[in-house]
Design a protein around this motif. Sequence first.
Motif, PDB file in Angstrom:
ATOM      1  N   THR A   1      28.726  40.150  -3.103  1.00  0.00           N
ATOM      2  CA  THR A   1      28.998  41.194  -3.536  1.00  0.00           C
ATOM      3  C   THR A   1      29.977  41.615  -4.520  1.00  0.00           C
ATOM      4  O   THR A   1      29.656  42.447  -4.976  1.00  0.00           O
ATOM      5  N   ASP A   2      30.566  40.637  -4.135  1.00  0.00           N
ATOM      6  CA  ASP A   2      31.756  40.944  -4.917  1.00  0.00           C
ATOM      7  C   ASP A   2      32.468  40.160  -5.887  1.00  0.00           C
ATOM      8  O   ASP A   2      33.724  40.155  -6.686  1.00  0.00           O
ATOM      9  N   GLY A   3      31.245  39.398  -6.841  1.00  0.00           N
ATOM     10  CA  GLY A   3      30.928  38.394  -7.694  1.00  0.00           C
ATOM     11  C   GLY A   3      32.050  37.142  -7.777  1.00  0.00           C
ATOM     12  O   GLY A   3      32.141  36.555  -8.445  1.00  0.00           O
ATOM     13  N   ARG A   4      31.767  36.750  -6.301  1.00  0.00           N
ATOM     14  CA  ARG A   4      32.993  35.250  -6.341  1.00  0.00           C
ATOM     15  C   ARG A   4      31.718  34.756  -6.130  1.00  0.00           C
ATOM     16  O   ARG A   4      30.711  34.727  -5.181  1.00  0.00           O
ATOM     17  N   LEU A   5      31.926  33.620  -6.055  1.00  0.00           N
ATOM     18  CA  LEU A   5      30.507  32.223  -6.268  1.00  0.00           C
ATOM     19  C   LEU A   5      31.644  31.302  -5.075  1.00  0.00           C
ATOM     20  O   LEU A   5      32.861  30.901  -5.642  1.00  0.00           O
ATOM     21  N   LEU A   6      31.231  30.961  -4.155  1.00  0.00           N
ATOM     22  CA  LEU A   6      31.840  29.559  -3.111  1.00  0.00           C
ATOM     23  C   LEU A   6      30.913  28.063  -3.273  1.00  0.00           C
ATOM     24  O   LEU A   6      29.512  28.394  -3.086  1.00  0.00           O
ATOM     25  N   ILE A   7      31.297  26.929  -3.755  1.00  0.00           N
ATOM     26  CA  ILE A   7      30.464  26.162  -3.905  1.00  0.00           C
ATOM     27  C   ILE A   7      31.446  24.781  -1.962  1.00  0.00           C
ATOM     28  O   ILE A   7      32.319  25.170  -1.905  1.00  0.00           O
ATOM     29  N   TRP A   8      30.463  25.147  -1.712  1.00  0.00           N
ATOM     30  CA  TRP A   8      30.624  24.340  -0.248  1.00  0.00           C
ATOM     31  C   TRP A   8      30.875  22.632   0.252  1.00  0.00           C
ATOM     32  O   TRP A   8      29.825  22.102  -0.725  1.00  0.00           O
ATOM     33  N   ASP A   9      31.175  22.015   0.655  1.00  0.00           N
ATOM     34  CA  ASP A   9      31.746  21.498   1.404  1.00  0.00           C
ATOM     35  C   ASP A   9      30.162  21.250   2.321  1.00  0.00           C
ATOM     36  O   ASP A   9      30.967  21.355   3.955  1.00  0.00           O
ATOM     37  N   VAL A  10      29.299  21.084   2.888  1.00  0.00           N
ATOM     38  CA  VAL A  10      28.552  21.300   4.243  1.00  0.00           C
ATOM     39  C   VAL A  10      28.449  20.943   4.829  1.00  0.00           C
ATOM     40  O   VAL A  10      28.701  20.770   6.023  1.00  0.00           O
ATOM     41  N   GLY A  11      29.242  19.475   5.449  1.00  0.00           N
ATOM     42  CA  GLY A  11      29.307  18.325   6.111  1.00  0.00           C
ATOM     43  C   GLY A  11      30.637  19.100   7.056  1.00  0.00           C
ATOM     44  O   GLY A  11      31.216  18.762   8.186  1.00  0.00           O
ATOM     45  N   LYS A  12      32.081  18.899   6.375  1.00  0.00           N
ATOM     46  CA  LYS A  12      32.662  20.137   7.074  1.00  0.00           C
ATOM     47  C   LYS A  12      32.950  21.928   7.039  1.00  0.00           C
ATOM     48  O   LYS A  12      34.658  22.010   7.378  1.00  0.00           O
ATOM     49  N   SER A  13      31.685  22.137   6.494  1.00  0.00           N
ATOM     50  CA  SER A  13      31.755  23.460   6.429  1.00  0.00           C
ATOM     51  C   SER A  13      32.720  24.456   5.984  1.00  0.00           C
ATOM     52  O   SER A  13      33.363  25.632   6.591  1.00  0.00           O
ATOM     53  N   GLU A  14      33.201  23.771   4.741  1.00  0.00           N
ATOM     54  CA  GLU A  14      34.537  24.880   4.476  1.00  0.00           C
ATOM     55  C   GLU A  14      33.647  25.039   2.904  1.00  0.00           C
ATOM     56  O   GLU A  14      33.496  24.232   2.072  1.00  0.00           O
ATOM     57  N   ALA A  15      34.790  26.295   2.275  1.00  0.00           N
ATOM     58  CA  ALA A  15      34.244  26.413   0.914  1.00  0.00           C
ATOM     59  C   ALA A  15      35.483  25.176   0.107  1.00  0.00           C
ATOM     60  O   ALA A  15      36.699  25.276   0.558  1.00  0.00           O
ATOM     61  N   LYS A  16      34.590  24.242  -0.880  1.00  0.00           N
ATOM     62  CA  LYS A  16      35.297  23.322  -1.598  1.00  0.00           C
ATOM     63  C   LYS A  16      36.201  23.805  -3.128  1.00  0.00           C
ATOM     64  O   LYS A  16      36.822  23.759  -3.688  1.00  0.00           O
ATOM     65  N   GLN A  17      35.809  25.026  -3.355  1.00  0.00           N
ATOM     66  CA  GLN A  17      36.119  25.599  -4.806  1.00  0.00           C
ATOM     67  C   GLN A  17      35.890  26.774  -4.671  1.00  0.00           C
ATOM     68  O   GLN A  17      34.050  27.566  -4.366  1.00  0.00           O
ATOM     69  N   GLU A  18      35.929  28.173  -5.258  1.00  0.00           N
ATOM     70  CA  GLU A  18      35.834  29.496  -5.994  1.00  0.00           C
ATOM     71  C   GLU A  18      36.041  29.362  -6.901  1.00  0.00           C
ATOM     72  O   GLU A  18      36.861  28.835  -7.976  1.00  0.00           O
ATOM     73  N   LEU A  19      34.667  30.548  -7.570  1.00  0.00           N
ATOM     74  CA  LEU A  19      34.311  30.248  -9.194  1.00  0.00           C
ATOM     75  C   LEU A  19      34.802  32.040  -9.402  1.00  0.00           C
ATOM     76  O   LEU A  19      33.646  32.720  -8.838  1.00  0.00           O
ATOM     77  N   LEU A  20      35.473  32.552 -10.467  1.00  0.00           N
ATOM     78  CA  LEU A  20      35.427  33.237 -10.539  1.00  0.00           C
ATOM     79  C   LEU A  20      34.904  33.935 -12.045  1.00  0.00           C
ATOM     80  O   LEU A  20      35.458  32.809 -12.939  1.00  0.00           O
ATOM     81  N   GLY A  21      34.321  35.539 -12.414  1.00  0.00           N
ATOM     82  CA  GLY A  21      33.876  35.091 -13.507  1.00  0.00           C
ATOM     83  C   GLY A  21      33.281  36.095 -13.765  1.00  0.00           C
ATOM     84  O   GLY A  21      32.781  36.910 -14.638  1.00  0.00           O
ATOM     85  N   HIS A  22      32.550  36.690 -12.765  1.00  0.00           N
ATOM     86  CA  HIS A  22      31.964  37.794 -12.942  1.00  0.00           C
ATOM     87  C   HIS A  22      32.855  38.944 -11.597  1.00  0.00           C
ATOM     88  O   HIS A  22      33.539  39.171 -11.420  1.00  0.00           O
TER      89      HIS A  22
END
Length: 126
Positions: free
Chosen positions: A34-55
Amino acid sequence: RFRDTCVRVLSGHVCPVSTAAVSPSGALLVSAGTDGRLLIWDVGKSEAKQELLGHQAAVRVLVARKDSDIVSGDDSGLVCCWRGPSSWGCSWTGRQRHHAGRITGLVITAGDVSLSEARVVVAGDD
């Protein structure tokens, strides 16, 4: 059949998660908040690989395709298109305000065409 126990928790959003999408092969997982952030996940490591900002409004709709294309729509009527190589240095390919109200649905044409050649169908509540 769904499991009745949690398999993995992915922590990274500071606001509520409003939607998530998985690419057809399962290689790409993206979530939006709801804050407009998108997160791309490395599911195997259970961590966010990248944050996408544009919204700047809550993202309610996501579509992921071809393990590299993401289209996201928010409450302000804005649609963003994202393209990333396999290494996920994701870049913003464009954004456009499609509706005066919030985006309620997105569909991307199937096939092996690039995101710039694909048709994106956008639905809104206006």
